[in-house]
Scaffold this motif. Structure first.
Motif, PDB file in Angstrom:
ATOM      1  N   CYS A 262       0.812  -1.224   0.000  1.00  0.00           N
ATOM      2  CA  CYS A 262       0.000   0.000   0.000  1.00  0.00           C
ATOM      3  C   CYS A 262       0.844   1.273   0.000  1.00  0.00           C
ATOM      4  CB  CYS A 262      -0.962   0.005   1.187  1.00  0.00           C
ATOM      5  SG  CYS A 262      -0.157  -0.047   2.797  1.00  0.00           S
TER       6      CYS A 262
ATOM      7  N   ASN B  49      -2.835   1.619  -2.323  1.00  0.00           N
ATOM      8  CA  ASN B  49      -4.174   1.903  -1.795  1.00  0.00           C
ATOM      9  C   ASN B  49      -4.102   2.836  -0.584  1.00  0.00           C
ATOM     10  OD1 ASN B  49      -6.582   1.409  -0.003  1.00  0.00           O
ATOM     11  ND2 ASN B  49      -7.205   0.212  -1.793  1.00  0.00           N
TER      12      ASN B  49
ATOM     13  N   GLU C  57      -5.824   1.541   2.623  1.00  0.00           N
ATOM     14  CA  GLU C  57      -5.030   0.505   3.275  1.00  0.00           C
ATOM     15  C   GLU C  57      -3.886   1.114   4.088  1.00  0.00           C
ATOM     16  OE1 GLU C  57      -3.886  -3.332   4.423  1.00  0.00           O
ATOM     17  OE2 GLU C  57      -5.739  -2.593   3.524  1.00  0.00           O
TER      18      GLU C  57
ATOM     19  N   ARG D  95      -4.487   1.571   7.662  1.00  0.00           N
ATOM     20  CA  ARG D  95      -4.513   0.350   8.490  1.00  0.00           C
ATOM     21  C   ARG D  95      -3.132  -0.297   8.628  1.00  0.00           C
ATOM     22  NH1 ARG D  95      -9.242   0.081   5.330  1.00  0.00           N
ATOM     23  NH2 ARG D  95      -8.212  -1.208   3.757  1.00  0.00           N
ATOM     24  N   LYS D  96      -2.231   0.017   7.695  1.00  0.00           N
ATOM     25  CA  LYS D  96      -0.897  -0.613   7.703  1.00  0.00           C
ATOM     26  C   LYS D  96       0.166   0.474   7.639  1.00  0.00           C
ATOM     27  CE  LYS D  96       1.640  -4.464   5.636  1.00  0.00           C
ATOM     28  NZ  LYS D  96       1.575  -5.277   6.841  1.00  0.00           N
TER      29      LYS D  96
END
Length: 397
Positions: free
Chosen positions: A98, A104, A107, A110-111
């Motif tokens: 990501c 993305n 994403e 979240r990461k």
């Protein structure tokens, strides 16, 4: 018995003359040396060990902690991102998908922009990176003192296989991790004596190669000794360094014994142990500004931004006044020896902050070629041309 001897006065040979001398070859020192050289300064990097990377390679702490804010935004760009990507060059580590170009964006929330790398690969890449940028790199070199006037350092005194010599210079970066140059230069410093034993190491056996992340409990603020810790270490003396190494290695031996007891059929052996002390916070500069993580202000003389590696959300502005000597105006600290306390020290001791402060310190030291009376606005302009994010407003772009 007399506790002192008189050392005879002597003239020191000037080995060479540089615009910038960077002391310490960890990530902060690498960033500082490359930044100085890229800004046109004749630069040398002095390292007492025999490899670059410090705790990040020789110490086997192989985590390039997040350079984002945990909310999907890149915070530490410039050399901080370039050095992260360098750790992936031989394919032994990988950037999260990501965070690749065109990755993305949802994403990314979240990461985090974080990875673990291979220490040996990174060690080799760092050496090529430094030398490839025109920096003169010297190993087995320890700084023994400085010479100068009330406002600036004019020479760094070194001890090598050749004996005691001097290197003249216009700017100096202390990237020792322990504020050794700041201390020798007479700057105000503060020491922390609550470091606990720590030793990441690799074992091998029928279960394969494994990395074991060993450490005793520690206080992120560096103010107290937590329960279960027999003693703390300051790391600013020969005795303290040796004692810390002994306990850390005993911890590795005890862990190996426990593994062998738990896995009698696995034939466990150590195959790589750290040869660099796993300190978190030892001695630091006490400059005009002492950073704390509770302080979220945007400093007018900001030289870079870092996110919190512990939790998503917080972003910190690092001021020039936290990395510049209060007495020697051509001396700059980088990495964990900048002027920061409590949780601020905890946030600034890790790789992203080392890269950010290193790039700023090296760039500032290069500007000292024309004297010490330059402005922080001029430094900010240089850093922004190097893709460094200086102000919170740049995070919205």
């Amino acid at each position: 018995m007399n506790n002192y001897i008189n050392e005879p006065s002597r003239q020191l040979k000037v080995r060479n003359d540089y615009d910038v001398v960077v002391v310490g070859g960890g990530i902060a020192g690498v960033a500082a040396a490359v930044a100085a050289a890229r800004n046109g300064a004749k630069t040398c990097l002095l390292e007492k060990e025999y490899a670059l990377g410090g705790l990040a390679t020789i110490g086997l702490v192989i985590a390039y902690l997040p350079i984002c804010d945990g909310m999907g935004t890149l915070v530490s760009a410039g050399l901080a991102e370039e050095l992260l990507l360098l750790s992936t060059r031989d394919g032994s580590a990988k950037v999260p998908d990501c965070w690749l170009p065109g990755g993305n964006r949802e994403e990314r929330k979240r990461k985090r922009y974080f990875l673990e790398y291979n220490a040996a690969s990174y060690m080799l890449e760092l050496e090529d990176f430094v030398r490839g940028n025109g920096v003169d790199l010297f190993y087995d070199c320890r700084v023994a003192g400085v010479s100068g006037d009330d406002e600036k350092i004019n020479a760094v005194i070194i001890e090598t296989k050749s004996g005691r010599e001097a290197i003249t210079c216009r700017g100096v970066v202390d990237a020792t991790g322990d504020a050794d140059v700041c201390f020798l230069a007479g700057e105000n410093t503060a020491s922390n004596n609550t470091n606990s034993a720590s030793g990441w190491y690799y074992s091998t056996g029928s279960e394969g190669n494994r990395l074991h992340k060993l450490y005793k409990p520690f206080d992120p603020c560096g103010e107290i000794l937590p329960e279960g810790t027999d003693r703390g270490y300051s790391g600013d003396s020969m005795d303290e360094v040796s004692a810390h190494i002994f306990e850390s290695r005993q911890m590795i031996k005890d862990h190996l014994a426990k593994l062998r007891e738990q896995e009698p059929e696995s034939s466990v052996y150590p195959f790589l142990i750290p040869t660099f002390p796993g300190y978190r916070m030892t001695r630091r500069l006490e400059a005009e500004v002492v950073m704390d993580a509770e302080d979220r202000r945007q400093y007018s003389d900001s030289i870079g931004l870092i996110g919190s590696w512990r939790r998503p959300g917080p972003v910190y502005s690092i001021p020039l006044r936290a990395i510049r000597g209060a007495k020697k105006r051509n001396l700059f600290a980088a990495g964990r020896c900048i002027s920061a306390c409590r949780h601020g020290w905890d946030e600034t001791r890790v790789i992203p902050a080392c890269s950010v402060t290193g790039e700023a310190a090296g760039t500032a030291a290069a500007m000292c070629r024309s004297g010490i009376d330059w402005t922080y606005q001029g430094l900010q302009e240089c850093l922004m041309k190097q893709k460094v994010k200086i102000f919170f407003s740049q995070l919205l772009i």
